[in-house]
Design a protein around this motif. Sequence first.
Motif, PDB file in Angstrom:
ATOM      1  N   ASP A  13      -5.265   4.604  -2.597  1.00  0.00           N
ATOM      2  CA  ASP A  13      -6.245   5.656  -2.297  1.00  0.00           C
ATOM      3  C   ASP A  13      -5.805   7.041  -2.766  1.00  0.00           C
ATOM      4  OD1 ASP A  13      -4.231   5.777  -0.427  1.00  0.00           O
ATOM      5  OD2 ASP A  13      -5.539   6.315   1.243  1.00  0.00           O
ATOM      6  N   GLY A  38      -9.697   2.162  -4.743  1.00  0.00           N
ATOM      7  CA  GLY A  38      -9.124   2.962  -3.667  1.00  0.00           C
ATOM      8  C   GLY A  38      -8.984   2.256  -2.345  1.00  0.00           C
ATOM      9  N   SER A  39      -9.316   0.954  -2.285  1.00  0.00           N
ATOM     10  CA  SER A  39      -9.204   0.220  -1.021  1.00  0.00           C
ATOM     11  C   SER A  39      -8.974  -1.257  -1.301  1.00  0.00           C
ATOM     12  CB  SER A  39     -10.469   0.379  -0.174  1.00  0.00           C
ATOM     13  OG  SER A  39     -11.551  -0.359  -0.735  1.00  0.00           O
ATOM     14  N   MET A  62      -2.951   2.056   1.978  1.00  0.00           N
ATOM     15  CA  MET A  62      -4.339   2.346   1.613  1.00  0.00           C
ATOM     16  C   MET A  62      -5.284   1.666   2.599  1.00  0.00           C
ATOM     17  SD  MET A  62      -5.181  -0.227  -1.534  1.00  0.00           S
ATOM     18  CE  MET A  62      -5.028  -2.000  -1.321  1.00  0.00           C
TER      19      MET A  62
END
Length: 239
Positions: A13, A38-39, A62
């Motif tokens: 992230d 990002g995840s 993350m």
Amino acid sequence: MPEHDNTALIADDDEFFRMALSSILSGRLGLSEVIETGSFDEAVEQLEQKPGITVALFDLSMPGMGNPANLRVIRELFPDIRVIIVSSSRRREDILAALEAGVHGYVPKGLGVDDLTQALKSVLGGSIYVPPSLADVSGLVSQRPAMAVPDEVPAPQPERLPPLTPRQRDVLELLVKGWSNKEVARMLDLGEGTVKIHLAALFRNLGVRNRAAAAVLGARLLAAEKDREADVKGATGSP
């Protein structure tokens, strides 16, 4: 080093760190494509949609990456992908949990560019990488981590819902309602393969072996969670 005609996935992230890793993977190590997410949930969707991914780098902190069960599922369902943890954590328990889940490397974020490049190159070349300065894990650093296999004895069932990613929770709620994989995929706008990955992670997290057991346990835990939330609202006078 010759160029790799393959694709890397970065799941972190921190946008700036993703950019730095991407530059190393493409510019220094010659990977043909680098996908950034990002995840954990986004990473799962990319792994399902992009069959050419050969190396995946995950940050432990993350969103969604809070349970080693998620790493085990990735290793079991994508056995040909080199999986690397790139983390700021130096805790021995995090290193051991990652190795026991079957990852191919545990790389600290504090490394300089040259050392980071060498660490990633080592894993891409088939080695297991853990810096000696991070852990005294005799025997584990030099050996390839064993793949996780189903336990003969089912894991104890939780009394509360374990940490789940948003997608895992969505899938569980629809599973409890009796939806099929195809219906869940349509409701959540996911591929059926992606739904199966989330189900496998749910089974691991809940300590069950099939969808029927997950539905029964999930219904109980979701109901208990709702009751607790109602008690808290009642005690605080919240509307």
